[in-house]
Design an enzyme around this catalytic site. Structure first.
Site, short mmCIF file in Angstrom:
data_model
loop_
_atom_site.label_atom_id
_atom_site.label_comp_id
_atom_site.label_asym_id
_atom_site.label_seq_id
_atom_site.Cartn_x
_atom_site.Cartn_y
_atom_site.Cartn_z
CB ALA A 270 5.21 -2.59 1.19
CG ASP A 271 0.71 1.80 -1.54
OD1 ASP A 271 0.17 0.94 -2.28
OD2 ASP A 271 0.32 2.98 -1.50
CD1 TRP A 272 -0.10 -3.29 -6.17
CD2 TRP A 272 -0.33 -3.07 -3.96
NE1 TRP A 272 -0.94 -4.28 -5.72
CE2 TRP A 272 -1.10 -4.17 -4.38
CE3 TRP A 272 -0.32 -2.77 -2.60
CZ2 TRP A 272 -1.86 -4.96 -3.50
CZ3 TRP A 272 -1.08 -3.54 -1.72
CH2 TRP A 272 -1.83 -4.61 -2.18
CB SER A 274 6.06 1.67 -1.54
OG SER A 274 5.64 0.81 -0.51
#
Ligand code: BGC
Length: 722
Positions: A270-272, A274
């Site tokens: 996952a993106d930070w 998110s």
């Protein structure tokens, strides 16, 4: 810019600095100690023999891991690590941003932005760039590079366009694919991001990109699909934005496509910040939450296991993907830092310089004002980007240029001019600027205005445009150097000036590279990786970019990270569909300011004698195109031969033409080279949502060859039979 706007952007920038500097402090938090790491490797080899396959080794380690440790490894650690476990011989695995070099790792090479890499249209060079960044990773003990970003340029406003590879799915796929291969060639994990349709950074946790299946497949998926299926990327990072109303980190439509249709076996991370809850992303196929185990933790997952909502098999599968991917790259079998590799070496910096040389785009050159000749004795340098020229936009993509390696435009041009030439940084109306032989106006954005977590205006700051006009009024020999990560408004001033150079953000090489181009030591060969429009309304997505009432420059809603309750998702419909950039301009006859693929040279080229290997192909057969390129001028230089395909008749509407191959060739004056390019069935196909697959229809196809999307010099036709 109004005072209110200026203040607004300063407040945002300060907030961003504090956000990103928190991140900075954490990088490199885990100490590397090769003796300890060697002991861990011995331990690991006792548990999982290196002669076994990565999957077998992962199974062996998993069979020893406690449930808590298996849960612990699927949530990030210290913001930039996959957590290590000494008892199983696993060390901490460090990650770092990104495509333009290593952020927060001291003295490293600051490469030109990814958009400059795209402008080179040079596959070999971009492989070499990825490979060089990987060497710096090995030198600094970084195992996972959080790049490349391959999101498509939909509007010039996106604050992160500079981190990506432009508007065309084929170009973006080809170059990012080479970059990925270059990275992974040295055992570093590449992370292709942000999956998917992350084409704006405005209110990014809540703005849903609503895109139909055909458009996803034809425009927004291809660079990711190519990364998975051709470049063999080991990790994919999901986007912040929801896609069709569902957060990317828990979106079964998109993660399902990745894992089930494309057969991806690596790590879905996952993106930070998110991830917004535990259950949905867990079952959708997210393997790794970053930057910490906010939701993927024992407190949330053990009850779900006990209730039978999730299974241990699903958990083990995530751990297996993480471990086997690291094993496949040799990460756990080597100490993190390898002193055989160097960061910021002359060799590495030379690669960055070459990217800058090949990526800078000469857009206008009236009466050959460039290159500067020895007759030029007085050079006026004007404008806010002349000194401290920005090397990067702001955000996760930025890499700091070492203090003693900083050369801004003014310093670079002055050094190249040498003795006997008067080079001064002056005002646009000064004495000196009026009488100068050439005036360089350095304008555009900077990290304060073009950054992650917000979008920017299409127009450059109004004071910059006034400076251009003033300089041009006082002196006809005015050349504008644009600093920007994407397209800008040019129509209001372009006819007043003699020259325009798109410099983007050039990283460390900036001042030296621009001087080399201006003085003709290097012949420009960059080509636009997106269409520069005349008027904002000409942009196909301009109507659908932000709904009425939404304004740019609102404070980024980072405070809402992680809170599902507070996240009220709103929708942006991608109504322009597949008609993005030149696909729109060429199909609906809208004249661009500068077309996709455009860029001038100091020499001239002829593209002729095009031939096809057949007049008809069928099934999976491919067709070969050969064409001669001649340098007809008196300077050595490079040309990009671009191959576009037009489907003459089709059941579904299709763009007038689409880029399906290209080749960059270097030629001495008078030299001719023959270029060979191949076209297969894929290049003839469109995505048909009715049958959920790619379709190549029988019929006539046109191959169009030229040095831009609108300067086609050779056209050939052939038939395709199913
Ligand atoms: C960015 C990612 C980046 C991550 C880690 C996020 O804000 O969107 O691109 O890799 O931070 O720095």
């Amino acid at each position: 810019m109004s005072i209110k706007k200026k203040l607004g952007s300063i407040v945002i920038s300060l907030a961003m600095i504090s956000i990103f500097s928190c991140v900075n402090l954490d990088a490199g938090a885990v100490q590397k100690n090769s003796e300890r790491e060697l002991a861990l490797i011995d331990k690991l080899h006792e548990i999982a023999d290196p002669s076994l396959s990565p999957e077998q080794r992962a199974d062996l380690v998993i069979s020893k891991m406690s449930l808590e440790d298996r849960i612990r490894i699927i949530g990030g650690y210290q913001r930039f690590y996959i957590k290590g476990f000494a008892e199983y011989g696993l060390r901490d695995v460090e990650m770092a941003d990104a495509t333009m070099g290593l952020r927060n790792h001291g003295r490293v090479t600051a490469f030109p932005m990814a958009i400059v890499m795209a402008s080179t249209w040079n596959r070999d060079l971009i492989f070499q760039t990825g490979n060089t960044v990987a060497k710096e990773c090995r030198a600094k003990g970084v195992d996972v590079l959080l790049g490349p970003g391959v999101n498509i340029y939909r509007v010039p406003n996106n604050g992160r366009n500079y981190e990506y590879f432009g508007e065309d799915p084929y170009l973006a796929a080809q170059l990012s694919g080479e970059y990925i291969k270059g990275i992974q060639d040295l055992g570093i994990m590449a992370v292709v991001k942000h999956f998917v349709a992350d084409n704006s950074d405005f209110d990014r946790h809540r703005m849903s990109s609503d895109v139909d299946e055909r458009t996803l497949n034809e425009i927004y998926y291809p660079a990711f699909k190519n990364a998975v299926q051709n470049a063999g990327v080991k990790s994919v990072m999901t986007a912040y934005n929801p896609v069709n109303g569902v957060s990317a980190s828990e979106n079964t439509q998109i993660i399902g496509t990745l894992n089930n249709k494309w057969g991806f076996k690596g790590i879905v991370m996952a993106d930070w910040e998110s991830v917004y809850n535990a259950y949905e992303p867990f079952v959708a196929g997210l393997d790794l939450e970053m930057p910490g185990p906010r939701f993927f933790n024992a407190k949330n997952l053990i009850p779900l296991l006990e209730e039978g909502k999730i299974t241990e098999e699903q958990l083990n599968n995530k751990v297996k993907r993480i471990l086997s991917t690291c094993f496949s790259l040799g990460i756990y079998d080597r100490p993190a830092v390898d002193s055989n590799f160097a960061a910021h070496s002359d060799e590495n910096r030379a690669v960055a310089m070459k990217v800058a040389h090949e990526g800078i785009i000469l857009l206008k050159n009236k009466d050959n004002i460039l290159p500067v000749t020895e007759k030029v004795k007085k050079i006026a340098i004007v404008g806010p980007r002349a000194k401290n020229t920005p090397s990067t936009g702001f955000g996760a993509g930025m890499v700091t240029v070492p203090e003693d390696a900083k050369v801004d435009f003014y310093t670079g041009i002055k050094a190249a001019a040498g003795e006997g030439v008067d080079v001064r940084k002056v005002g646009a109306s000064s004495k000196f600027a009026r009488e100068a032989d050439v005036v360089f106006v350095c304008v555009g954005f900077s990290g304060w205005l073009e950054m992650e977590s917000m979008d920017r205006d299409w127009e450059m700051p109004s004071s910059h445009v006034r400076t251009i006009k003033r300089a041009a009024k006082n002196n006809p020999n005015t050349v504008v150097l644009i600093t920007a990560g994407g397209g800008v408004e040019t129509e209001s001033w372009i006819n007043d000036v003699a020259g325009v150079v798109h410099t983007f953000y050039l990283g460390e090489p900036r001042g030296t590279a621009i001087a080399d181009i201006i003085y003709g030591d290097v012949n420009p060969s960059g080509k636009l990786p997106y269409t520069m429009v005349k008027r904002y309304e000409d942009l196909p997505a301009s109507e659908y970019y932000l709904p009425e009432g939404k304004k740019l420059f609102r404070f980024p809603r980072l405070a809402l990270n992680g809170s599902k309750v507070l996240r009220k998702i709103w929708h942006v419909e991608y109504k322009e569909g597949i008609y993005l950039g030149y696909r729109h301009h060429d199909t609906f006859n809208v004249a661009p300011q500068f077309e996709f693929g455009f860029g001038l040279s100091y020499t001239t080229f002829d593209i002729k004698n095009a031939k096809l290997s057949a007049t008809e192909i069928s099934g999976d057969q491919s067709i070969t195109v050969t064409v001669d390129v001649t340098n007809t001028g008196d300077r050595a230089g490079s040309e990009v031969v671009q191959l576009y395909v037009a489907d003459k008749e089709s059941s579904l509407d299709r763009p007038a033409q689409e880029l399906k191959n290209f080749e960059k060739v270097f030629l001495e004056p008078g030299e001719t080279k023959s270029v060979t390019m191949t076209i297969s069935k894929d290049a003839l196909s469109y995505f048909d949502p009715a049958v959920d697959s790619w379709v190549a229809e029988s019929g006539e196809f046109e191959i169009r060859l030229g040095n831009s999307s609108r300067n086609i010099s050779q056209t050939l036709t052939f038939n395709y039979k199913k």
